[in-house]
Design a protein around this motif. Sequence first.
Motif, PDB file in Angstrom:
ATOM      1  N   TYR A   1     -19.996  -6.439  -3.384  1.00  0.00           N
ATOM      2  CA  TYR A   1     -20.442  -5.862  -4.650  1.00  0.00           C
ATOM      3  C   TYR A   1     -19.503  -4.733  -5.048  1.00  0.00           C
ATOM      4  N   THR A   2     -19.584  -4.329  -6.299  1.00  0.00           N
ATOM      5  CA  THR A   2     -18.812  -3.200  -6.804  1.00  0.00           C
ATOM      6  C   THR A   2     -19.690  -1.957  -6.779  1.00  0.00           C
TER       7      THR A   2
ATOM      8  N   ASP B   1     -25.569   5.160  -5.459  1.00  0.00           N
ATOM      9  CA  ASP B   1     -25.838   3.941  -6.204  1.00  0.00           C
ATOM     10  C   ASP B   1     -27.036   3.234  -5.585  1.00  0.00           C
ATOM     11  N   ASP B   2     -27.421   2.109  -6.135  1.00  0.00           N
ATOM     12  CA  ASP B   2     -28.623   1.428  -5.651  1.00  0.00           C
ATOM     13  C   ASP B   2     -28.484   0.946  -4.212  1.00  0.00           C
ATOM     14  N   CYS B   3     -27.257   0.935  -3.697  1.00  0.00           N
ATOM     15  CA  CYS B   3     -27.037   0.549  -2.304  1.00  0.00           C
ATOM     16  C   CYS B   3     -27.072   1.742  -1.365  1.00  0.00           C
ATOM     17  N   GLY B   4     -27.338   2.946  -1.913  1.00  0.00           N
ATOM     18  CA  GLY B   4     -27.441   4.137  -1.084  1.00  0.00           C
ATOM     19  C   GLY B   4     -26.117   4.819  -0.821  1.00  0.00           C
ATOM     20  N   GLY B   5     -25.073   4.474  -1.602  1.00  0.00           N
ATOM     21  CA  GLY B   5     -23.757   5.023  -1.351  1.00  0.00           C
ATOM     22  C   GLY B   5     -23.201   5.832  -2.501  1.00  0.00           C
TER      23      GLY B   5
ATOM     24  N   THR C   1     -13.739  12.321  -1.693  1.00  0.00           N
ATOM     25  CA  THR C   1     -12.302  12.085  -1.570  1.00  0.00           C
ATOM     26  C   THR C   1     -11.793  12.179  -0.142  1.00  0.00           C
ATOM     27  N   HIS C   2     -12.692  12.396   0.828  1.00  0.00           N
ATOM     28  CA  HIS C   2     -12.284  12.450   2.237  1.00  0.00           C
ATOM     29  C   HIS C   2     -12.493  11.098   2.916  1.00  0.00           C
ATOM     30  N   VAL C   3     -13.641  10.498   2.736  1.00  0.00           N
ATOM     31  CA  VAL C   3     -13.931   9.237   3.427  1.00  0.00           C
ATOM     32  C   VAL C   3     -14.120   8.076   2.466  1.00  0.00           C
ATOM     33  N   GLY C   4     -14.089   8.350   1.162  1.00  0.00           N
ATOM     34  CA  GLY C   4     -14.299   7.282   0.201  1.00  0.00           C
ATOM     35  C   GLY C   4     -15.767   6.938   0.058  1.00  0.00           C
ATOM     36  N   TYR C   5     -16.037   5.690  -0.229  1.00  0.00           N
ATOM     37  CA  TYR C   5     -17.410   5.223  -0.422  1.00  0.00           C
ATOM     38  C   TYR C   5     -18.123   5.178   0.924  1.00  0.00           C
TER      39      TYR C   5
END
Length: 346
Positions: free
Chosen positions: A70-71, A215-219, A223-227
């Motif tokens: 997913y995006t 987001d709805d996926c909890g993420g 800028t240190h670890v990304g998503y």
Amino acid sequence: MFIRPFLTTALLALGAALPAAAHDDRLHEIEAFFADADIVSGPTQVDCTLSGGTKTSCFSITVKPNPKAYTPGPWCPQTITDGADKGGIWFLDGGVADVDGDFITRLAKIYGDTEWQLFDPETGQVRFTGTLEACEAAARPDVDPAYQNYCVQCLPEYLPEDTAMTYVIPLEPIKADAPSPTHFAGSGLAYNGIRLDGPAPVDAILGAHTIAPFDDCGGHVNTHVGYHYHAVTTCLQDAPATTVNAATYGPQIGIAMDGHPIMAHKDGIEDQLDACNGMEVDGLGYLYFAGAAGDNAILGCHVAEVGCTLEGKDATCDASQMGRRGPPPGGGQPGQAGPGQPRPEN
């Protein structure tokens, strides 16, 4: 599919080392488990020093914070008339709330503080961080005063294309003398290669009159670890089959930084779990169960010695230094790691 228990329970209970052949089998299992991850390199067997000082064998895997299924997003609505499909979620009263336009207008009432004002009352436009510079200024413990009363979102495209993290995790868990917090190395790694993080620093975020939705996926992104995830939702329900899945305790959605399996949240077993969100299961060993999405705690703590998260794939893991370095810069807010570890401000 795994054809034997997650690890040899008897050997783990005794703290014995697995033979070389078993290590090879374990690496094949791990490779299969992370088949849906965006892998840069690994998994490979490496020497490592765990948080308690134990020198042992770990697996090292370098992954991009990029879910293939997913995006990520969205996070911040842009106007107060936007519906739930235009925004993410936020922790509220032990549950999750949709961050839609209406939620933005009710923040002063929700938190009993008239200083909240994340939108322009004349235009209805929501104030949100729309650039890398704004993201970096707002998504830190000491929020830039210019970005107080903002909806904070950092977008995946703000990160270099080659952004990746290396996770060094023991092939076999080594029981710790005492449980350890999850905010140094994170809780673990999901099967899709996304970091399962420690608690989000909610108090610091709210203290600056900001919201940093997931987001709805909890993420969400820093800028240190990304998503990365601060909650486990149904987005991880398509986990690969494993032996522990087949035992009615699944699905297994990740591997903890101490090597134990992390299962999806399971209602009705809360009174059986310890403070770290885990329990011993006959024939399967120790299993963690992800906290409910609104708990802001995927795991409560780690029961075994943890490995490392590293920014370079060739770096050496010595997790024994994590607890000796004191609080990280900026005051040591929950959700941050010590020096030498990636610092997830949000």
